[in-house]
Scaffold this motif. Structure first.
Motif, PDB file in Angstrom:
ATOM      1  N   ARG A  78      41.490  40.062  43.318  1.00 18.69           N
ATOM      2  CA  ARG A  78      40.672  39.460  42.101  1.00 18.69           C
ATOM      3  C   ARG A  78      41.198  39.874  40.750  1.00 18.69           C
ATOM      4  O   ARG A  78      40.775  39.564  39.820  1.00 18.69           O
ATOM      5  CB  ARG A  78      39.176  39.831  41.940  1.00 18.69           C
ATOM      6  N   LEU A 148      47.410  34.185  36.635  1.00 20.27           N
ATOM      7  CA  LEU A 148      46.239  33.461  36.962  1.00 20.27           C
ATOM      8  C   LEU A 148      46.182  32.784  37.903  1.00 20.27           C
ATOM      9  O   LEU A 148      45.361  32.220  38.408  1.00 20.27           O
ATOM     10  CB  LEU A 148      46.064  32.511  35.593  1.00 20.27           C
ATOM     11  N   ASP A 151      43.153  32.300  40.723  1.00 23.76           N
ATOM     12  CA  ASP A 151      41.867  32.483  40.009  1.00 23.76           C
ATOM     13  C   ASP A 151      41.287  33.700  39.690  1.00 23.76           C
ATOM     14  O   ASP A 151      40.219  34.157  40.395  1.00 23.76           O
ATOM     15  CB  ASP A 151      40.746  31.261  40.506  1.00 23.76           C
ATOM     16  N   ALA A 153      39.341  37.344  38.474  1.00 24.41           N
ATOM     17  CA  ALA A 153      38.217  37.535  37.835  1.00 24.41           C
ATOM     18  C   ALA A 153      38.591  38.626  36.864  1.00 24.41           C
ATOM     19  O   ALA A 153      37.745  38.903  35.740  1.00 24.41           O
ATOM     20  CB  ALA A 153      37.147  38.007  38.706  1.00 24.41           C
ATOM     21  N   LEU A 155      41.926  39.957  34.218  1.00 26.00           N
ATOM     22  CA  LEU A 155      43.322  39.833  33.734  1.00 26.00           C
ATOM     23  C   LEU A 155      43.606  41.029  32.792  1.00 26.00           C
ATOM     24  O   LEU A 155      43.013  41.413  32.000  1.00 26.00           O
ATOM     25  CB  LEU A 155      43.319  38.532  32.958  1.00 26.00           C
ATOM     26  N   THR A 180      38.059  33.371  29.232  1.00 27.33           N
ATOM     27  CA  THR A 180      36.857  33.926  29.059  1.00 27.33           C
ATOM     28  C   THR A 180      35.541  33.157  29.319  1.00 27.33           C
ATOM     29  O   THR A 180      34.815  33.329  30.103  1.00 27.33           O
ATOM     30  CB  THR A 180      36.581  35.505  28.285  1.00 27.33           C
ATOM     31  N   TYR A 183      36.463  30.115  32.186  1.00 27.14           N
ATOM     32  CA  TYR A 183      37.045  30.341  33.683  1.00 27.14           C
ATOM     33  C   TYR A 183      36.079  31.961  34.046  1.00 27.14           C
ATOM     34  O   TYR A 183      36.531  32.306  35.155  1.00 27.14           O
ATOM     35  CB  TYR A 183      38.324  30.594  33.606  1.00 27.14           C
ATOM     36  N   CYS A 185      36.697  34.749  33.211  1.00 24.12           N
ATOM     37  CA  CYS A 185      37.628  35.818  33.409  1.00 24.12           C
ATOM     38  C   CYS A 185      37.389  36.906  32.389  1.00 24.12           C
ATOM     39  O   CYS A 185      37.430  36.907  31.186  1.00 24.12           O
ATOM     40  CB  CYS A 185      39.071  35.531  33.478  1.00 24.12           C
TER      41      CYS A 185
END
Length: 303
Positions: A78, A148, A151, A153, A155, A180, A183, A185
């Motif tokens: 993730r 990315l 996908d 969670a 970064l 954020t 998506y 994140c």
């Protein structure tokens, strides 16, 4: 109900040849935040990020990601990261570099995933350009696109806006906010360009000599930031002397006279007019992130 952070670090230490890069670091990065990680060169920012990514092994302490140990395979998948540079093949196209990374990650719907990340980083029309022909800003965005894939969670970005021009920084800000908001994140970003960081960060962590000396939300920082009125007159030196008679917190900074902890513009203008000084320019301000950081660092040095 206990809140789970995207990153929770307790007592983290890491040394190199007997010198501590991190010395008992504690850190909390809320889920869904853009966390600005701030500190001088050599303070431990990159070391912290590399430890979170599993690129270094800690001497002691714990790292949890979304409530689980950072080495847990279920949570490692993730995490996306751009540390130092994108690590692309210069002679290959943007698309081929992304495809090679997607194959490396065992992504099944490769074409869809590449199109998705290229759209996020605003590079749908650049897929066939060779990496070596891309600008620095484009290369940084390609690195983010690679991070990315699948996908993530979380970064983790190490100085992604350094060296970018004004337009490049604007695009990068838009991308990070989009990641954020749309998506879901969480973003941990280190940067020396505090004025840009201030425009997007929801939380801050200030690191010094391997320890986190302050952690606060953007709202908390805003409430702590001092108000001041900045002004100009023809005779700045004499005006400064006049202001000091009535206002104890007056400084000459960046070509302006600053009156701190004051908000009544009309009162100051009237006072100076009575003392034969006409104000040519005046405005209300708040201390920004960069000044707040500099003041915080100077306080720590004095201690």
């Amino acid at each position: 109900m206990e809140t789970i952070n995207a990153i929770e670090i307790r007592g983290l230490t890491k040394s190199f040849k007997g010198m501590y890069a991190l010395n008992g670091l504690n850190m909390n990065v809320p889920v869904g935040s853009i966390y600005g990680f701030i500190g001088e060169n050599g303070s431990g920012k990159s070391t912290t990020e590399k430890l979170i990514c599993g690129l270094l092994v800690p001497d002691s302490g714990t790292i949890k990601l979304f409530g689980r140990d950072y080495q847990d395979p279920g949570v490692r998948v993730r995490v996306g990261a751009l540390i130092e540079n994108a690590g692309c093949f210069p002679g290959s196209s943007v698309y081929m570099n992304l495809k090679m990374q997607a194959l490396n990650l065992n992504i099944e719907n490769i074409e869809e995933e590449i199109s998705r990340v290229l759209k996020i980083v605003r590079m749908e029309d650049s897929r066939n350009i060779k990496f070596k022909s891309c600008s620095l800003g484009m290369k940084q965005r390609i690195g983010i696109a690679m991070a990315l894939l699948k996908d993530p969670a979380l970064l983790i970005l190490d100085e992604p806006i350094n060296g970018l021009d004004t337009d490049g920084m604007r695009i990068m800000r838009e991308i990070l906010v989009d990641i954020t908001k749309n998506y879901g994140c969480t973003v941990l970003i280190s940067s020396h360009i505090l004025g840009e960081l201030e425009k997007i960060a929801t939380h801050y962590g200030v690191i010094r000599q391997g320890r986190l000396i302050m952690e606060l939300s953007a709202k908390e920082m805003d409430s702590r930031s001092k108000m001041f009125i900045s002004l100009k007159t023809k005779d700045m030196k004499n005006t400064l002397d006049v202001l000091k008679r009535r206002y104890p917190k007056v400084k000459e900074e960046e070509g302006y006279l600053r009156v701190y902890d004051e908000e009544n513009v009309e009162e100051i203008v009237e006072y100076l007019l009575k003392n034969n000084h006409v104000v040519s320019e005046i405005k209300k301000n708040k201390v920004g992130l960069e000044e707040y950081y500099i003041e915080l660092m100077s306080q720590k040095e004095e201690e």
